[in-house]
Design a protein around this motif. Sequence first.
Motif, mmCIF file in Angstrom:
data_model
loop_
_atom_site.group_PDB
_atom_site.id
_atom_site.type_symbol
_atom_site.label_atom_id
_atom_site.label_comp_id
_atom_site.label_asym_id
_atom_site.label_seq_id
_atom_site.Cartn_x
_atom_site.Cartn_y
_atom_site.Cartn_z
ATOM 1 N N LEU A 118 0.190 -1.331 -0.119
ATOM 2 C CA LEU A 118 0.117 0.086 -0.249
ATOM 3 C C LEU A 118 1.022 1.673 0.185
ATOM 4 C CD1 LEU A 118 -2.558 -1.197 2.350
ATOM 5 C CD2 LEU A 118 -2.133 -1.131 -0.131
ATOM 6 N N TRP A 119 1.928 1.329 0.247
ATOM 7 C CA TRP A 119 3.226 2.366 0.041
ATOM 8 C C TRP A 119 2.672 3.570 -1.578
ATOM 9 C CZ3 TRP A 119 8.260 3.469 -1.731
ATOM 10 C CH2 TRP A 119 8.778 4.835 -1.128
ATOM 11 N N LEU A 120 2.599 2.422 -2.414
ATOM 12 C CA LEU A 120 3.317 3.321 -3.448
ATOM 13 C C LEU A 120 2.033 4.092 -3.683
ATOM 14 C CD1 LEU A 120 5.970 0.917 -5.769
ATOM 15 C CD2 LEU A 120 5.756 3.488 -5.374
ATOM 16 N N PRO A 121 1.384 3.092 -3.807
ATOM 17 C CA PRO A 121 0.006 4.021 -4.084
ATOM 18 C C PRO A 121 -0.960 5.066 -3.124
ATOM 19 C CG PRO A 121 -0.274 0.996 -4.019
ATOM 20 C CD PRO A 121 0.771 1.447 -3.607
ATOM 21 N N SER A 122 -0.362 5.152 -1.786
ATOM 22 C CA SER A 122 -0.357 6.179 -1.210
ATOM 23 C C SER A 122 0.165 6.420 -1.871
ATOM 24 C CB SER A 122 -0.117 6.146 0.570
ATOM 25 O OG SER A 122 1.489 5.795 0.968
ATOM 26 N N LEU A 123 1.775 6.791 -2.242
ATOM 27 C CA LEU A 123 2.668 7.930 -2.455
ATOM 28 C C LEU A 123 1.794 9.057 -3.661
ATOM 29 C CD1 LEU A 123 5.397 8.654 -1.211
ATOM 30 C CD2 LEU A 123 6.124 7.198 -3.342
ATOM 31 N N PHE A 124 1.621 7.888 -4.004
ATOM 32 C CA PHE A 124 0.838 8.441 -6.256
ATOM 33 C C PHE A 124 -0.109 8.853 -5.888
ATOM 34 C CE2 PHE A 124 4.455 6.157 -7.419
ATOM 35 C CZ PHE A 124 4.956 7.148 -8.617
ATOM 36 N N GLY A 125 -1.335 8.631 -4.313
ATOM 37 C CA GLY A 125 -2.392 8.964 -4.219
ATOM 38 C C GLY A 125 -3.577 7.916 -4.539
#
Length: 431
Positions: free
Chosen positions: A423-430
């Motif tokens: 989930l870190w990368l998806p949250s990074l890109f909103g």
Amino acid sequence: MEYIPIVILVLSFISFLLIGVPVAWSIAISSLLTMFASIPVLPALTTVSQRIGTGLDSFALLAIPFFVLSGQLMNKGGIAHRLINFAKTLVGALPGGLALINVIAAMLMGSIAGSAMASASAMGSILGPEMEKEGYSKEFGAAVNITSSTIGLIIPPSNVLIVYSLASGGVSIAALFVAGYIPGILTGLFLMLVASFWAKKKGYKLGERSTFKSVIKTFSGAFPSLMLLVVVIGGIVIGIFTATEASAIAVLYTLVLGFWYKEISLKDLPQILLDSCGTTAIVMLLIGASMSMSWVMSYENIPQNISEVLLGISDNKIVILLIINFLLLFVGIFMDMTPAVLIFTPIFLPIITKLGMDPVQFGIIMVLNLCVGLCTPPVGSVLFVGVGIANTTIEKVVKPLLPLFFAMIISLLLITYIPALSLWLPSLFGL
């Protein structure tokens, strides 16, 4: 709790598989028999046939035939050789260098071509003889090729993640695509560690260290192929186009690339299109039949009943997730990936939602679980391709395959219990 529909569905489905009925027809007929227990024959026939048709009525599913076609174009376009040459300059001098090359190149090829079998076929044909010539056992080479080829299904663009998005009721395809990077790379690293340790233990010789000039040269040869991932995923994440539109762009890009590499000519296109149509037809029939079964299960309240049973066993999140992982690993042994995603997502998604897990994370967990199933008999399609190309037997491949399985399971458990990995990368890109 009503057990009759579950018993009819499970027993009829397993029975049809055991007598050799194709998976798609087994799914459709067992769904029909389950409906016969609840409503009259004519409405049951009408309902199941309608659900097969409406199950395919989705704009997101248009991405699948386009990605299949782009994968065929990539497979015929000389991409594998360029990816292998690039990987060779990166890790060829490390212990088990050729095995590490296989893992990296298979991950790249699997993600670009969107097919684990295409990756296993290409890598096995090219690297298998070379590994044998360098003293590697053909069984070890086959084991590395089989397991690493499946990892490309987690790394986008992935048709299976598109299918999961459909089955889950609309989880963001962009979020799923971005979420697949870290788990895919992590699993690949675990496979490389095991392969390197095994090669060092067996005393396989090291390759030559590459010069900076050779790294740049091979990278420039592979760069246009690697850019497909940037164009497709970058365009989706930025919002320039949807996943379906990205799949059409991927076809155009790979077609131009194939002509530019001079590996594809106009006379090759009819066969490429026919192969793509055949693959697409099989996938779509599986999707339509599986969507009808999903609807039947929902109508008979089967997901809710299973959810009650699982949550009745324990209210501990760790225990429930462990049980779900075990069940998915078991399912993957007997069922192909696409119908498994479509059938079991509606069953397990309500459970993991109650446990507070993000559906994006669960999508990655489910796909990685089923990737393991692709490497196991009796329905392990990638296992049979890898063993066939290596000209060996399943019995001989099992020994070197087991530590690689263990590496994939360790990665699966980490991804299950550490949400940030997905989930870190998806949250990074909103997303």
